[in-house]
Design an enzyme around this catalytic site. Structure first.
Site, PDB file in Angstrom:
ATOM      1  N   LYS A 194       0.854  -1.193   0.000  1.00 33.81           N
ATOM      2  CA  LYS A 194       0.000   0.000   0.000  1.00 33.81           C
ATOM      3  C   LYS A 194       0.886   1.238   0.000  1.00 33.81           C
ATOM      4  O   LYS A 194       1.699   1.433   0.908  1.00 33.81           O
ATOM      5  CB  LYS A 194      -0.901  -0.005   1.235  1.00 33.81           C
ATOM      6  CG  LYS A 194      -1.745   1.245   1.349  1.00 33.81           C
ATOM      7  CD  LYS A 194      -2.746   1.152   2.482  1.00 33.81           C
ATOM      8  CE  LYS A 194      -3.520   2.452   2.627  1.00 33.81           C
ATOM      9  NZ  LYS A 194      -4.524   2.379   3.686  1.00 33.81           N
ATOM     10  N   LYS A 248      -2.386  -1.621  -3.628  1.00 39.00           N
ATOM     11  CA  LYS A 248      -3.224  -0.420  -3.612  1.00 39.00           C
ATOM     12  C   LYS A 248      -2.367   0.822  -3.719  1.00 39.00           C
ATOM     13  O   LYS A 248      -1.349   0.881  -3.013  1.00 39.00           O
ATOM     14  CB  LYS A 248      -4.008  -0.415  -2.300  1.00 39.00           C
ATOM     15  CG  LYS A 248      -4.782   0.835  -2.025  1.00 39.00           C
ATOM     16  CD  LYS A 248      -5.459   0.741  -0.696  1.00 39.00           C
ATOM     17  CE  LYS A 248      -6.068   2.087  -0.395  1.00 39.00           C
ATOM     18  NZ  LYS A 248      -6.478   2.206   0.955  1.00 39.00           N
TER      19      LYS A 248
HETATM   20  C1  PBG Z   1      -7.483   3.412   5.665  1.00 41.27           C
HETATM   21  C2  PBG Z   1      -7.769   3.352   4.197  1.00 41.27           C
HETATM   22  C3  PBG Z   1      -7.583   4.327   3.192  1.00 41.27           C
HETATM   23  C4  PBG Z   1      -8.150   3.810   2.025  1.00 41.27           C
HETATM   24  C5  PBG Z   1      -8.619   2.539   2.325  1.00 41.27           C
HETATM   25  N1  PBG Z   1      -8.357   2.272   3.671  1.00 41.27           N
HETATM   26  C6  PBG Z   1      -7.052   5.695   3.261  1.00 41.27           C
HETATM   27  C7  PBG Z   1      -5.669   5.990   3.633  1.00 41.27           C
HETATM   28  O1  PBG Z   1      -4.813   5.110   3.726  1.00 41.27           O
HETATM   29  O2  PBG Z   1      -5.436   7.164   3.871  1.00 41.27           O
HETATM   30  C8  PBG Z   1      -8.241   4.532   0.694  1.00 41.27           C
HETATM   31  C9  PBG Z   1      -9.286   4.019  -0.240  1.00 41.27           C
HETATM   32  C10 PBG Z   1      -9.610   4.905  -1.378  1.00 41.27           C
HETATM   33  O3  PBG Z   1      -8.961   5.941  -1.637  1.00 41.27           O
HETATM   34  O4  PBG Z   1     -10.569   4.575  -2.080  1.00 41.27           O
HETATM   35  N2  PBG Z   1      -6.177   3.473   6.044  1.00 41.27           N
END
Ligand code: PBG
Length: 324
Positions: A194, A248
Protein backbone atom coordinates in the site's frame (compact mmCIF):
# COMPACT_ATOMS: atom_id res chain seq x y z
CA UNK A 1 -1.91 -22.21 13.54
CA UNK A 2 -0.91 -19.46 11.16
CA UNK A 3 -1.90 -20.69 7.75
CA UNK A 4 -5.29 -22.20 7.08
CA UNK A 5 -5.82 -22.75 3.36
CA UNK A 6 -9.43 -23.77 4.05
CA UNK A 7 -10.37 -20.19 4.94
CA UNK A 8 -10.60 -19.17 1.27
CA UNK A 9 -12.82 -22.19 0.59
CA UNK A 10 -15.02 -21.89 3.65
CA UNK A 11 -18.19 -20.64 1.91
CA UNK A 12 -19.52 -20.86 -1.64
CA UNK A 13 -19.44 -17.05 -1.85
CA UNK A 14 -15.74 -16.95 -0.90
CA UNK A 15 -14.91 -19.56 -3.55
CA UNK A 16 -16.96 -17.65 -6.11
CA UNK A 17 -15.13 -14.40 -5.31
CA UNK A 18 -11.67 -15.92 -5.45
CA UNK A 19 -11.81 -18.68 -8.01
CA UNK A 20 -14.50 -17.87 -10.59
CA UNK A 21 -13.31 -16.48 -13.91
CA UNK A 22 -16.36 -14.21 -14.33
CA UNK A 23 -15.70 -10.49 -13.90
CA UNK A 24 -18.90 -9.93 -11.88
CA UNK A 25 -17.85 -12.54 -9.31
CA UNK A 26 -14.49 -10.81 -8.78
CA UNK A 27 -15.80 -7.40 -7.74
CA UNK A 28 -16.05 -6.00 -4.22
CA UNK A 29 -18.20 -2.89 -3.60
CA UNK A 30 -16.95 -0.50 -0.88
CA UNK A 31 -19.53 1.10 1.49
CA UNK A 32 -19.27 3.97 3.98
CA UNK A 33 -21.42 3.28 7.02
CA UNK A 34 -22.61 6.13 9.26
CA UNK A 35 -24.53 6.30 12.53
CA UNK A 36 -28.23 7.20 12.40
CA UNK A 37 -31.29 6.30 10.39
CA UNK A 38 -32.48 7.09 6.89
CA UNK A 39 -29.14 8.65 5.95
CA UNK A 40 -28.10 8.51 2.30
CA UNK A 41 -25.63 11.36 1.72
CA UNK A 42 -23.77 11.67 -1.60
CA UNK A 43 -19.98 11.88 -1.22
CA UNK A 44 -18.24 14.86 -2.74
CA UNK A 45 -16.09 13.87 -5.71
CA UNK A 46 -17.46 10.33 -5.91
CA UNK A 47 -20.67 10.39 -7.97
CA UNK A 48 -22.94 7.44 -7.17
CA UNK A 49 -21.25 6.66 -3.83
CA UNK A 50 -23.03 7.63 -0.60
CA UNK A 51 -22.53 7.54 3.14
CA UNK A 52 -25.37 5.40 4.44
CA UNK A 53 -26.87 4.44 7.76
CA UNK A 54 -27.36 0.73 8.40
CA UNK A 55 -31.04 0.64 7.31
CA UNK A 56 -30.28 2.26 3.93
CA UNK A 57 -27.12 0.18 3.51
CA UNK A 58 -29.10 -3.04 3.90
CA UNK A 59 -31.46 -2.03 1.08
CA UNK A 60 -28.56 -1.03 -1.17
CA UNK A 61 -26.75 -4.31 -0.58
CA UNK A 62 -29.94 -6.26 -1.20
CA UNK A 63 -30.43 -4.57 -4.57
CA UNK A 64 -26.74 -4.99 -5.48
CA UNK A 65 -26.94 -8.68 -4.57
CA UNK A 66 -29.99 -9.10 -6.79
CA UNK A 67 -27.74 -7.86 -9.61
CA UNK A 68 -25.06 -10.40 -8.75
CA UNK A 69 -22.75 -8.33 -6.53
CA UNK A 70 -21.86 -10.68 -3.72
CA UNK A 71 -18.94 -9.03 -1.92
CA UNK A 72 -18.74 -5.82 0.09
CA UNK A 73 -15.99 -3.89 1.86
CA UNK A 74 -17.27 -1.87 4.84
CA UNK A 75 -15.75 1.30 6.26
CA UNK A 76 -17.14 2.61 9.53
CA UNK A 77 -17.34 6.40 9.52
CA UNK A 78 -16.96 7.56 13.11
CA UNK A 79 -18.69 10.76 14.29
CA UNK A 80 -16.25 13.44 15.49
CA UNK A 81 -17.69 13.19 19.05
CA UNK A 82 -16.82 9.48 19.23
CA UNK A 83 -13.20 9.82 18.09
CA UNK A 84 -10.37 9.69 20.62
CA UNK A 85 -6.60 9.22 20.72
CA UNK A 86 -6.89 5.41 21.07
CA UNK A 87 -9.50 4.74 18.34
CA UNK A 88 -11.74 3.07 20.96
CA UNK A 89 -14.86 3.36 18.82
CA UNK A 90 -13.25 1.15 16.16
CA UNK A 91 -13.52 -1.88 18.46
CA UNK A 92 -16.76 -0.95 20.20
CA UNK A 93 -18.91 -4.03 19.56
CA UNK A 94 -22.01 -1.85 19.86
CA UNK A 95 -21.00 0.52 17.03
CA UNK A 96 -23.04 1.01 13.86
CA UNK A 97 -20.33 -0.72 11.82
CA UNK A 98 -20.53 -3.84 13.98
CA UNK A 99 -24.33 -3.73 13.69
CA UNK A 100 -24.00 -3.46 9.90
CA UNK A 101 -21.79 -6.58 9.76
CA UNK A 102 -24.17 -8.60 11.91
CA UNK A 103 -27.31 -7.47 10.08
CA UNK A 104 -25.90 -8.11 6.61
CA UNK A 105 -24.95 -11.61 7.72
CA UNK A 106 -28.37 -12.12 9.34
CA UNK A 107 -30.08 -11.31 6.03
CA UNK A 108 -27.66 -12.85 3.54
CA UNK A 109 -25.78 -15.46 5.53
CA UNK A 110 -22.93 -17.01 3.62
CA UNK A 111 -24.28 -15.96 0.22
CA UNK A 112 -22.34 -12.72 0.58
CA UNK A 113 -18.70 -12.04 1.47
CA UNK A 114 -18.38 -9.30 4.10
CA UNK A 115 -14.98 -7.65 4.24
CA UNK A 116 -14.18 -4.94 6.78
CA UNK A 117 -11.41 -2.36 6.76
CA UNK A 118 -9.27 -2.64 9.87
CA UNK A 119 -7.42 0.57 10.67
CA UNK A 120 -7.32 3.27 13.34
CA UNK A 121 -7.58 6.35 11.12
CA UNK A 122 -11.36 6.71 11.01
CA UNK A 123 -11.59 6.54 14.81
CA UNK A 124 -8.56 8.53 16.01
CA UNK A 125 -9.06 12.23 16.76
CA UNK A 126 -5.71 12.93 15.04
CA UNK A 127 -6.61 10.88 11.94
CA UNK A 128 -3.50 8.68 12.00
CA UNK A 129 -3.53 4.95 11.25
CA UNK A 130 -1.79 4.17 14.53
CA UNK A 131 -1.33 5.48 18.05
CA UNK A 132 0.74 8.66 18.26
CA UNK A 133 3.38 9.04 20.97
CA UNK A 134 5.37 12.28 21.02
CA UNK A 135 4.37 13.12 17.47
CA UNK A 136 5.26 9.71 16.03
CA UNK A 137 3.01 6.92 14.80
CA UNK A 138 4.24 4.03 16.96
CA UNK A 139 4.21 0.46 15.70
CA UNK A 140 3.73 -2.27 18.29
CA UNK A 141 1.18 -0.53 20.50
CA UNK A 142 -0.83 0.21 17.36
CA UNK A 143 -0.76 -3.47 16.42
CA UNK A 144 -2.42 -4.32 19.76
CA UNK A 145 -5.33 -2.01 18.89
CA UNK A 146 -5.55 -3.43 15.35
CA UNK A 147 -5.91 -6.91 16.86
CA UNK A 148 -8.82 -5.72 19.04
CA UNK A 149 -10.52 -4.16 16.00
CA UNK A 150 -10.02 -7.27 13.86
CA UNK A 151 -11.36 -9.62 16.55
CA UNK A 152 -14.39 -7.37 17.14
CA UNK A 153 -15.23 -7.47 13.41
CA UNK A 154 -14.70 -11.23 13.27
CA UNK A 155 -17.00 -11.82 16.24
CA UNK A 156 -19.65 -9.61 14.58
CA UNK A 157 -19.50 -11.98 11.61
CA UNK A 158 -17.04 -10.59 9.04
CA UNK A 159 -15.72 -13.05 6.45
CA UNK A 160 -12.44 -11.18 5.99
CA UNK A 161 -10.84 -8.57 8.20
CA UNK A 162 -8.70 -6.31 6.02
CA UNK A 163 -5.67 -4.68 7.61
CA UNK A 164 -5.03 -1.37 5.86
CA UNK A 165 -2.67 0.30 8.33
CA UNK A 166 0.79 -0.84 7.14
CA UNK A 167 2.24 -1.46 10.63
CA UNK A 168 5.00 -4.08 10.82
CA UNK A 169 4.04 -7.51 12.11
CA UNK A 170 0.31 -6.92 12.18
CA UNK A 171 -0.64 -9.90 10.02
CA UNK A 172 0.79 -12.53 12.35
CA UNK A 173 -0.48 -10.67 15.41
CA UNK A 174 -4.02 -10.42 14.01
CA UNK A 175 -3.93 -14.06 12.88
CA UNK A 176 -2.97 -15.19 16.41
CA UNK A 177 -5.64 -12.97 17.97
CA UNK A 178 -8.30 -14.44 15.68
CA UNK A 179 -7.21 -17.93 16.68
CA UNK A 180 -7.26 -17.02 20.38
CA UNK A 181 -10.79 -15.62 19.97
CA UNK A 182 -11.96 -18.82 18.30
CA UNK A 183 -12.42 -17.09 14.93
CA UNK A 184 -10.40 -19.68 13.05
CA UNK A 185 -12.50 -19.49 9.86
CA UNK A 186 -12.26 -15.69 9.57
CA UNK A 187 -10.02 -14.64 6.72
CA UNK A 188 -7.36 -11.97 6.73
CA UNK A 189 -6.90 -9.80 3.67
CA UNK A 190 -3.79 -7.71 3.98
CA UNK A 191 -3.32 -4.38 2.26
CA UNK A 192 0.24 -5.64 1.84
CA UNK A 193 1.59 -3.33 -0.82
CA UNK A 194 0.00 0.00 0.00
CA UNK A 195 1.58 3.21 -1.20
CA UNK A 196 1.49 6.66 0.40
CA UNK A 197 -0.54 7.76 -2.60
CA UNK A 198 -2.08 11.04 -3.67
CA UNK A 199 -5.08 9.11 -4.98
CA UNK A 200 -6.83 8.67 -1.60
CA UNK A 201 -8.20 12.25 -1.38
CA UNK A 202 -11.94 11.67 -1.97
CA UNK A 203 -11.90 8.65 0.37
CA UNK A 204 -10.40 10.59 3.27
CA UNK A 205 -13.15 13.13 2.83
CA UNK A 206 -15.78 10.36 2.79
CA UNK A 207 -14.31 8.50 5.76
CA UNK A 208 -13.36 11.69 7.63
CA UNK A 209 -9.91 10.22 8.14
CA UNK A 210 -7.42 12.88 7.01
CA UNK A 211 -4.41 13.22 9.32
CA UNK A 212 -4.58 16.42 11.40
CA UNK A 213 -0.80 16.84 11.07
CA UNK A 214 1.95 15.18 9.05
CA UNK A 215 1.28 12.41 6.53
CA UNK A 216 1.36 8.61 6.20
CA UNK A 217 4.85 8.35 4.72
CA UNK A 218 6.40 6.65 7.78
CA UNK A 219 4.22 3.55 7.29
CA UNK A 220 2.67 3.53 3.80
CA UNK A 221 5.16 2.76 1.02
CA UNK A 222 7.09 5.39 -0.88
CA UNK A 223 5.70 5.68 -4.44
CA UNK A 224 9.30 5.81 -5.65
CA UNK A 225 10.24 2.48 -4.06
CA UNK A 226 10.96 -0.44 -6.35
CA UNK A 227 9.75 -4.00 -6.76
CA UNK A 228 12.06 -5.31 -4.01
CA UNK A 229 10.17 -3.32 -1.37
CA UNK A 230 6.81 -4.51 -2.75
CA UNK A 231 8.00 -8.13 -2.78
CA UNK A 232 9.33 -7.83 0.77
CA UNK A 233 5.95 -6.62 2.08
CA UNK A 234 3.94 -9.20 0.13
CA UNK A 235 6.22 -12.11 1.06
CA UNK A 236 6.20 -11.13 4.75
CA UNK A 237 2.41 -10.94 4.86
CA UNK A 238 2.05 -14.23 3.05
CA UNK A 239 4.42 -15.97 5.46
CA UNK A 240 2.62 -14.40 8.43
CA UNK A 241 -0.67 -15.93 7.29
CA UNK A 242 -2.53 -13.46 5.05
CA UNK A 243 -5.22 -15.23 3.00
CA UNK A 244 -5.39 -12.55 0.29
CA UNK A 245 -2.62 -10.12 -0.67
CA UNK A 246 -3.71 -6.66 -1.84
CA UNK A 247 -1.95 -4.00 -3.90
CA UNK A 248 -3.22 -0.42 -3.61
CA UNK A 249 -3.78 1.89 -5.51
CA UNK A 250 -4.43 0.06 -8.78
CA UNK A 251 -3.98 1.98 -12.02
CA UNK A 252 -0.64 3.68 -11.21
CA UNK A 253 0.71 0.34 -9.95
CA UNK A 254 -0.47 -2.22 -12.52
CA UNK A 255 3.14 -3.32 -12.99
CA UNK A 256 3.35 -4.00 -9.25
CA UNK A 257 0.11 -6.03 -9.36
CA UNK A 258 1.67 -8.22 -12.07
CA UNK A 259 4.92 -8.55 -10.14
CA UNK A 260 3.12 -9.55 -6.94
CA UNK A 261 0.79 -11.96 -8.77
CA UNK A 262 3.93 -13.65 -10.10
CA UNK A 263 5.57 -13.61 -6.66
CA UNK A 264 3.00 -14.85 -4.15
CA UNK A 265 1.02 -18.08 -4.00
CA UNK A 266 -2.09 -16.63 -2.32
CA UNK A 267 -4.78 -14.81 -4.38
CA UNK A 268 -4.05 -11.18 -5.22
CA UNK A 269 -6.53 -8.33 -4.85
CA UNK A 270 -6.25 -4.80 -6.17
CA UNK A 271 -7.90 -1.65 -4.79
CA UNK A 272 -9.10 0.71 -7.51
CA UNK A 273 -9.10 3.69 -5.13
CA UNK A 274 -11.25 6.81 -4.77
CA UNK A 275 -9.00 9.15 -6.79
CA UNK A 276 -8.90 6.69 -9.69
CA UNK A 277 -12.69 6.44 -9.56
CA UNK A 278 -13.03 10.23 -9.48
CA UNK A 279 -10.81 10.55 -12.58
CA UNK A 280 -12.97 8.16 -14.60
CA UNK A 281 -16.23 9.68 -13.36
CA UNK A 282 -15.05 13.21 -14.11
CA UNK A 283 -14.16 12.39 -17.71
CA UNK A 284 -17.52 10.74 -18.39
CA UNK A 285 -19.29 11.86 -21.55
CA UNK A 286 -21.86 9.64 -23.26
CA UNK A 287 -22.93 6.30 -21.81
CA UNK A 288 -21.15 4.15 -24.37
CA UNK A 289 -17.73 5.70 -23.93
CA UNK A 290 -18.15 5.69 -20.15
CA UNK A 291 -19.04 2.01 -20.21
CA UNK A 292 -16.04 1.27 -22.43
CA UNK A 293 -13.73 3.18 -20.09
CA UNK A 294 -14.90 1.31 -16.99
CA UNK A 295 -14.57 -2.04 -18.74
CA UNK A 296 -11.08 -1.11 -19.96
CA UNK A 297 -10.03 -0.35 -16.37
CA UNK A 298 -11.50 -3.58 -14.95
CA UNK A 299 -9.96 -5.66 -17.72
CA UNK A 300 -6.55 -4.12 -17.05
CA UNK A 301 -6.68 -5.36 -13.45
CA UNK A 302 -7.52 -8.88 -14.60
CA UNK A 303 -4.73 -8.83 -17.18
CA UNK A 304 -2.29 -7.69 -14.48
CA UNK A 305 -3.18 -10.77 -12.42
CA UNK A 306 -5.75 -9.63 -9.85
CA UNK A 307 -8.26 -12.28 -8.72
CA UNK A 308 -10.27 -9.75 -6.72
CA UNK A 309 -11.01 -6.11 -7.62
CA UNK A 310 -12.22 -3.70 -4.94
CA UNK A 311 -13.86 -0.92 -6.93
CA UNK A 312 -16.46 1.83 -6.63
CA UNK A 313 -17.45 0.98 -10.23
CA UNK A 314 -18.87 -2.39 -9.13
CA UNK A 315 -22.45 -1.21 -8.56
CA UNK A 316 -22.87 0.65 -11.86
CA UNK A 317 -21.22 -2.15 -13.84
CA UNK A 318 -23.44 -4.79 -12.21
CA UNK A 319 -26.74 -2.91 -12.25
CA UNK A 320 -26.34 -1.79 -15.87
CA UNK A 321 -25.34 -5.34 -16.82
CA UNK A 322 -22.03 -4.24 -18.37
CA UNK A 323 -20.42 -7.39 -17.06
CA UNK A 324 -21.52 -10.94 -16.35
C1 PBG B 1 -7.48 3.41 5.66
C2 PBG B 1 -7.77 3.35 4.20
C3 PBG B 1 -7.58 4.33 3.19
C4 PBG B 1 -8.15 3.81 2.02
C5 PBG B 1 -8.62 2.54 2.32
N1 PBG B 1 -8.36 2.27 3.67
C6 PBG B 1 -7.05 5.70 3.26
C7 PBG B 1 -5.67 5.99 3.63
O1 PBG B 1 -4.81 5.11 3.73
O2 PBG B 1 -5.44 7.16 3.87
C8 PBG B 1 -8.24 4.53 0.69
C9 PBG B 1 -9.29 4.02 -0.24
C10 PBG B 1 -9.61 4.90 -1.38
O3 PBG B 1 -8.96 5.94 -1.64
O4 PBG B 1 -10.57 4.57 -2.08
N2 PBG B 1 -6.18 3.47 6.04
Amino acid sequence: MNIRPRINRWTAARRQLLFSDRMLDSLVQPHFVVEGEGIDDPIHGMPGIHQQSVDVLLKTIEEDAAHGLRAVMLFGVVHADAKDAEASEAHNAGSHLHRAITEIKAVHGDSIVVMTDVCLCTATDHGHCGLVHEGEVVNDASVDVLCKIAVSHALAGADYVCASDMMDGRVSAIRSSLEAAGASSTGLLSYSVKYASSFYGPFRHAAQSSPEFGDRATHQMDPRSGYEEAMLEANLDESEGADIIMVKPGLPYLDVVRKIADTVVRPVAVYNVSGEYAMVMNTRSDDDSHRAMVLEVLTAFKRAGASVIVTYHAREAARKKWIA
